[in-house]
Design a protein around this motif. Structure first.
Motif, short mmCIF file in Angstrom:
data_model
loop_
_atom_site.label_atom_id
_atom_site.label_comp_id
_atom_site.label_asym_id
_atom_site.label_seq_id
_atom_site.Cartn_x
_atom_site.Cartn_y
_atom_site.Cartn_z
N CYS A 154 -4.71 44.36 79.15
CA CYS A 154 -5.25 45.28 80.15
C CYS A 154 -6.62 45.81 79.72
N LEU A 155 -6.74 46.22 78.47
CA LEU A 155 -8.01 46.74 77.98
C LEU A 155 -9.08 45.65 77.98
N ARG A 156 -8.70 44.43 77.62
CA ARG A 156 -9.65 43.32 77.65
C ARG A 156 -10.20 43.13 79.06
N TRP A 157 -9.31 43.15 80.05
CA TRP A 157 -9.75 42.92 81.42
C TRP A 157 -10.66 44.03 81.91
N LEU A 158 -10.34 45.28 81.56
CA LEU A 158 -11.17 46.40 81.99
C LEU A 158 -12.56 46.33 81.37
N MET A 159 -12.64 45.96 80.09
CA MET A 159 -13.95 45.82 79.45
C MET A 159 -14.74 44.65 80.04
N THR A 160 -14.03 43.57 80.36
CA THR A 160 -14.70 42.42 80.97
C THR A 160 -15.33 42.81 82.30
N LEU A 188 2.88 47.98 85.20
CA LEU A 188 1.50 48.31 84.87
C LEU A 188 1.25 49.81 84.96
N THR A 189 1.88 50.48 85.92
CA THR A 189 1.70 51.93 86.07
C THR A 189 2.08 52.65 84.79
N ARG A 190 3.16 52.23 84.17
CA ARG A 190 3.58 52.85 82.90
C ARG A 190 2.56 52.59 81.80
N ILE A 191 2.01 51.38 81.78
CA ILE A 191 1.01 51.03 80.77
C ILE A 191 -0.25 51.88 80.95
N LEU A 192 -0.70 52.00 82.18
CA LEU A 192 -1.90 52.79 82.45
C LEU A 192 -1.69 54.26 82.12
N ARG A 193 -0.49 54.75 82.38
CA ARG A 193 -0.18 56.14 82.05
C ARG A 193 -0.29 56.37 80.54
N THR A 194 0.19 55.41 79.75
CA THR A 194 0.10 55.51 78.30
C THR A 194 -1.35 55.48 77.84
N LEU A 195 -2.15 54.57 78.39
CA LEU A 195 -3.56 54.49 78.03
C LEU A 195 -4.31 55.76 78.41
N GLN A 196 -3.92 56.37 79.51
CA GLN A 196 -4.54 57.62 79.93
C GLN A 196 -4.15 58.75 79.00
N MET A 197 -2.88 58.81 78.60
CA MET A 197 -2.43 59.84 77.66
C MET A 197 -3.14 59.73 76.31
N ASN A 198 -3.54 58.50 75.96
CA ASN A 198 -4.26 58.28 74.70
C ASN A 198 -5.75 58.55 74.82
N GLY A 199 -6.20 59.00 76.00
CA GLY A 199 -7.59 59.38 76.18
C GLY A 199 -8.55 58.22 76.34
N LEU A 200 -8.04 57.04 76.70
CA LEU A 200 -8.91 55.87 76.82
C LEU A 200 -9.45 55.69 78.23
N ILE A 210 -13.44 54.36 82.70
CA ILE A 210 -13.49 54.18 81.25
C ILE A 210 -13.95 55.49 80.62
N VAL A 211 -13.12 56.10 79.81
CA VAL A 211 -13.45 57.38 79.19
C VAL A 211 -14.08 57.20 77.82
N ALA A 219 -9.03 49.72 70.05
CA ALA A 219 -7.61 49.58 70.40
C ALA A 219 -7.28 48.20 70.95
N ALA A 220 -8.28 47.51 71.51
CA ALA A 220 -8.04 46.21 72.13
C ALA A 220 -7.89 45.12 71.08
N CYS A 221 -7.41 43.97 71.52
CA CYS A 221 -7.34 42.81 70.65
C CYS A 221 -8.74 42.24 70.44
N GLU A 222 -8.83 41.18 69.65
CA GLU A 222 -10.13 40.61 69.31
C GLU A 222 -10.72 39.71 70.39
N CYS A 223 -9.97 39.46 71.47
CA CYS A 223 -10.37 38.44 72.45
C CYS A 223 -11.66 38.76 73.18
N HIS A 224 -11.82 40.00 73.62
CA HIS A 224 -13.03 40.38 74.33
C HIS A 224 -14.26 40.22 73.45
#
Length: 271
Positions: A154-160, A188-200, A210-211, A219-224
């Motif tokens: 999810c983070l990779r896609w958002l950065m892309t 996905l809603t649960r995943i996004l909620r977690t990422l939001q709670m982590n301040g990302l 993008i905060v 936090a993302a993998c190395e792929c991006h």
């Protein structure tokens, strides 16, 4: 400046061409406009045009399964093109290309591009390098989807997407993002909620903000980062402060040895 010339400035691949090389293509470009959700080409259909997204237009390549599920394999914006980049055109498409974010684009008959590549080494060099980068993005996406957790994907896609827009506010819905990642929206809603709670990120109606980009990169993998490094090495990619692609400075094509030198070397081996 003509409308076509202005749109050329809105696509980094075309902007990287010298004026004499642009002149080989410019008379044959057709300006067009896409809305979100429009099909650029469908899997199985013949591709006769190369399409260059301009400005904030973004196209996603999707693989759709028989049960209707789909997943993203590549996201292309103003840095690239979609269609028969490598082939001579007229071949059936293996993927479905859909407009993720609507806007202007240029398209050109594939035979015109092939002719320009035939007569101009800089055009041939640029598009060969871009095709290599696009393939690297697709292959990295395949590996990421197979090996990394949904949070990283999810983070990779958002950065892309941010790389192609240059904005912290990404106009994407949870429904669309779930389709890109090939997961259920409730999951996905649960995943996004977690990422939001982590301040990302911050999740809003029809948008994701993008905060903390540096924290997301950690936090993302190395792929991006792997894909970005490949764009750097192969196309000389230049990035702005927000991570957006701003220019390509491709190195010149390596000089080929003269035929006489090849013959002389071969003769030396025979002796």
């Amino acid at each position: 400046m003509s409308a076509t010339a202005e749109l050329i400035e809105g696509n980094l691949l075309l902007k990287a061409l010298r004026k004499p090389d642009r002149a080989l293509l410019e008379p044959y470009f057709e300006p067009t406009e896409f809305n979100r959700g429009d099909t650029v080409f469908a899997a199985g259909g013949n591709i006769s045009y190369i399409t260059f997204p301009c400005e904030r237009t973004v196209v996603t390549l999707l693989i759709t399964m028989l049960d209707g599920r789909s997943a993203e394999t590549a996201t292309i914006g103003r840095e690239g093109a979609v269609g028969g980049i490598v082939s001579n055109g007229g071949l059936p498409a293996s993927t479905h290309a859909v407009t993720q974010l609507g806007g202007p684009a240029l398209r050109i008959d594939s035979t015109r591009l092939q002719e320009a590549k035939r007569v101009s080494e800089p055009v041939r060099n640029l598009f060969s390098r871009y095709a290599d980068c696009l393939l690297a993005q697709v292959l990295q996406s395949v590996a990421c989807n197979a090996l990394h957790p949904i949070e990283s994907r999810c983070l990779r896609w958002l950065m892309t997407l941010q790389d192609r827009l240059g904005s912290d506010v990404l106009p994407v819905t949870q429904e669309v993002l779930a389709a890109m990642l090939g997961v259920q929206r409730t999951y996905l809603t649960r995943i996004l909620r977690t990422l939001q709670m982590n301040g990302l990120i911050e999740v809003g109606r029809g948008r994701i903000t993008i905060v903390a980009r540096p924290a997301i990169e950690k936090a993302a993998c190395e792929c991006h980062d792997s894909v970005r490094r490949h764009f750097d090495a192969v196309l000389g990619a230049v990035y702005g402060p927000t991570g957006r692609f701003v220019a390509f400075e491709p190195p010149p094509a390596p000089k080929r040895p003269r035929r006489s030198s090849i013959v002389t070397a071969a003769e030396g081996l025979d002796q």
